[in-house]
Design an enzyme around this catalytic site. Sequence first.
Site, PDB file in Angstrom:
ATOM      1  N   ARG A  52       0.964  -1.571   0.005  1.00 51.49           N
ATOM      2  CA  ARG A  52      -0.318  -0.021   0.710  1.00 51.49           C
ATOM      3  C   ARG A  52       1.170   1.039  -0.215  1.00 51.49           C
ATOM      4  O   ARG A  52       0.721   2.100  -0.313  1.00 51.49           O
ATOM      5  CB  ARG A  52      -1.204   0.331   1.380  1.00 51.49           C
ATOM      6  CG  ARG A  52      -2.421  -0.951   0.619  1.00 51.49           C
ATOM      7  CD  ARG A  52      -3.513  -1.193   2.050  1.00 51.49           C
ATOM      8  NE  ARG A  52      -2.659  -1.104   3.605  1.00 51.49           N
ATOM      9  CZ  ARG A  52      -2.421  -2.067   4.387  1.00 51.49           C
ATOM     10  NH1 ARG A  52      -2.817  -3.346   3.772  1.00 51.49           N
ATOM     11  NH2 ARG A  52      -2.108  -2.496   5.448  1.00 51.49           N
ATOM     12  N   LYS A 154      -1.373 -20.598   2.648  1.00 48.54           N
ATOM     13  CA  LYS A 154      -2.153 -21.911   3.561  1.00 48.54           C
ATOM     14  C   LYS A 154      -3.052 -20.306   4.201  1.00 48.54           C
ATOM     15  O   LYS A 154      -2.359 -19.585   4.768  1.00 48.54           O
ATOM     16  CB  LYS A 154      -2.129 -22.616   4.673  1.00 48.54           C
ATOM     17  CG  LYS A 154      -0.508 -22.416   4.517  1.00 48.54           C
ATOM     18  CD  LYS A 154      -1.091 -22.016   6.158  1.00 48.54           C
ATOM     19  CE  LYS A 154       0.214 -22.032   7.251  1.00 48.54           C
ATOM     20  NZ  LYS A 154      -0.006 -21.828   8.398  1.00 48.54           N
ATOM     21  N   LYS A 188       8.717 -29.569   2.336  1.00 47.30           N
ATOM     22  CA  LYS A 188       9.891 -30.469   3.651  1.00 47.30           C
ATOM     23  C   LYS A 188      10.954 -30.981   2.688  1.00 47.30           C
ATOM     24  O   LYS A 188       9.745 -32.407   1.904  1.00 47.30           O
ATOM     25  CB  LYS A 188       9.614 -30.859   4.567  1.00 47.30           C
ATOM     26  CG  LYS A 188       9.331 -29.736   5.432  1.00 47.30           C
ATOM     27  CD  LYS A 188       8.498 -29.612   6.589  1.00 47.30           C
ATOM     28  CE  LYS A 188       8.184 -29.150   7.682  1.00 47.30           C
ATOM     29  NZ  LYS A 188       9.724 -28.524   8.391  1.00 47.30           N
ATOM     30  N   GLU A 222       5.542 -26.810  19.162  1.00 47.69           N
ATOM     31  CA  GLU A 222       6.769 -25.969  19.310  1.00 47.69           C
ATOM     32  C   GLU A 222       6.829 -24.724  20.990  1.00 47.69           C
ATOM     33  O   GLU A 222       5.823 -25.042  21.278  1.00 47.69           O
ATOM     34  CB  GLU A 222       5.475 -24.983  18.326  1.00 47.69           C
ATOM     35  CG  GLU A 222       5.637 -25.428  16.783  1.00 47.69           C
ATOM     36  CD  GLU A 222       5.059 -23.534  15.932  1.00 47.69           C
ATOM     37  OE1 GLU A 222       5.831 -23.446  15.315  1.00 47.69           O
ATOM     38  OE2 GLU A 222       3.859 -24.186  16.280  1.00 47.69           O
ATOM     39  N   HIS A 246      -1.415 -28.240   7.852  1.00 48.80           N
ATOM     40  CA  HIS A 246      -0.013 -29.188   7.792  1.00 48.80           C
ATOM     41  C   HIS A 246      -0.419 -30.742   8.322  1.00 48.80           C
ATOM     42  O   HIS A 246       0.255 -31.454   7.655  1.00 48.80           O
ATOM     43  CB  HIS A 246       0.925 -28.410   8.199  1.00 48.80           C
ATOM     44  CG  HIS A 246       1.384 -26.883   8.304  1.00 48.80           C
ATOM     45  ND1 HIS A 246       1.473 -26.670   6.746  1.00 48.80           N
ATOM     46  CD2 HIS A 246       1.658 -25.813   9.248  1.00 48.80           C
ATOM     47  CE1 HIS A 246       1.890 -25.356   6.863  1.00 48.80           C
ATOM     48  NE2 HIS A 246       1.959 -24.939   7.825  1.00 48.80           N
TER      49      HIS A 246
END
Length: 475
Positions: A52, A154, A188, A222, A246
């Site tokens: 923008r 995604k 991957k 994580e 995923h």
Amino acid sequence: MPDTTSGSDTPTVFVLFGATGDLAKRMVLPAFYELAQRELLPTRWKLVGNGRGKRTDDEFRQHVADALTEFADGTDDHWDAFAKNLRFAGGGFTVDDPGQLPDVIDEIRNEDDFSGDDVQLVHYIALPPATFTDYTKALGEHGLDEGARVVYEKPFGTSQKSFEELDVAVHEVFDEKQVYRIDHFLGKESTQNLHIIRFANGMFAGLWNREHVEQVQIDIPETLDIDDRAEFYDATGAVLDMLVTHLFQVAAEVAMEPPLSLRADDLQTARESVIAAFRPIDADEVVLGQYDGYRDTEGIADDSSTDTYVAARMWVDTDRWRDVPFVLRTGKMLGVSAQRVTLVFRRPEDGPVTHLPADGAALTFDLSGDGEIDITLTVKTPGPGEKLSVAHMELPLSTIETNGGGLSPYSRLLYDVLDGDRSLFTRPDGLAHVWEVAAPLLDNPPAVQSYAPGSMGPHAADELADPVGWFVSAR
């Protein structure tokens, strides 16, 4: 096979929408630079950033250099040649006002290196999913759709209804063969090895079924918090950010039937066909969590009920996998980071060895980094007596000799987009069923439970992995 002409002689203009955003800085720009370092970009190319605000080309080049310094290994002797191919087109991009983008693309097409040849346009929409429809319509309105390829991040939609609306909007502008819905877990090297190791090795192929496998675990905990993605994450949560994207796609890689070949159409068909056999998730077999302190993050409401953790038990209704639970888990601020797929093998029902451990025979694929294969076996403990122990044999895939090494997931997928190879990208038929599978959970989610940072999430999730228990634990 690639769907359109591509290759080193095809001049290519790569348009990056959201070029100054977090995703572009962390993932897309470093991946594009990696392709340049590996000399895997077309001979003639330009990368046009769009946003923008208005920036000069030099200001955008500095932005890219800063991103590479922060999120990659910085610049090297490829930088000067790379930087010359960077442009910026500000002023936003809408149906009513395309900003500077059409003019910048026209300028590139008239450059000596580009004039006289058909230019391959590649549009990458590195923006929140709520913007996808507007940007798609604008590409059609301003004539930037013909012969182009378009990459969508995604999640492709945030519900079954929004997916259906977006799918219609996309196909009003683009043919399906032009569309690349990215899921970087499919890029991957270690994820791709799931089907290579299975189909290329008889020792595993014969065991890949309900007769031998008791449980499949797909575990992606994580240790990270939500970082500077607070606004995005609070509107998405772990279910939309990870489970329906995923984890479902990795489950399809594990569960799919052998494809006719490893060509794009056959791989996609095998993957999407097994997704159609995923049973809709029962919300009673799901545990949602939110880590303590999440609501203290700037930009998060004091009463937010967004899930930062999800664990679920899922069933695949095929002859190969019927009655074998697939247990899936992911979350933020957990005690360990991992990306592992584990096939837990059944214990022999008859035989002279008794009292076998539930987790004493397994095949684990580590999806992080270069990947690793871990084989878990029940063995005799050295010494007198017949005491049993669990042993591990590890095969790091980094030990395999490569020609220049593997590509990072985003680099691999960008390379495939430039080459016109859609084999590692999702199709609408599979995604449509993903939303059907997730609908019971999205429509009537269980209450979100709190958990302490550094733990492995709510204790209620431990029951989902019974009788084996989660293979990944905070050690």
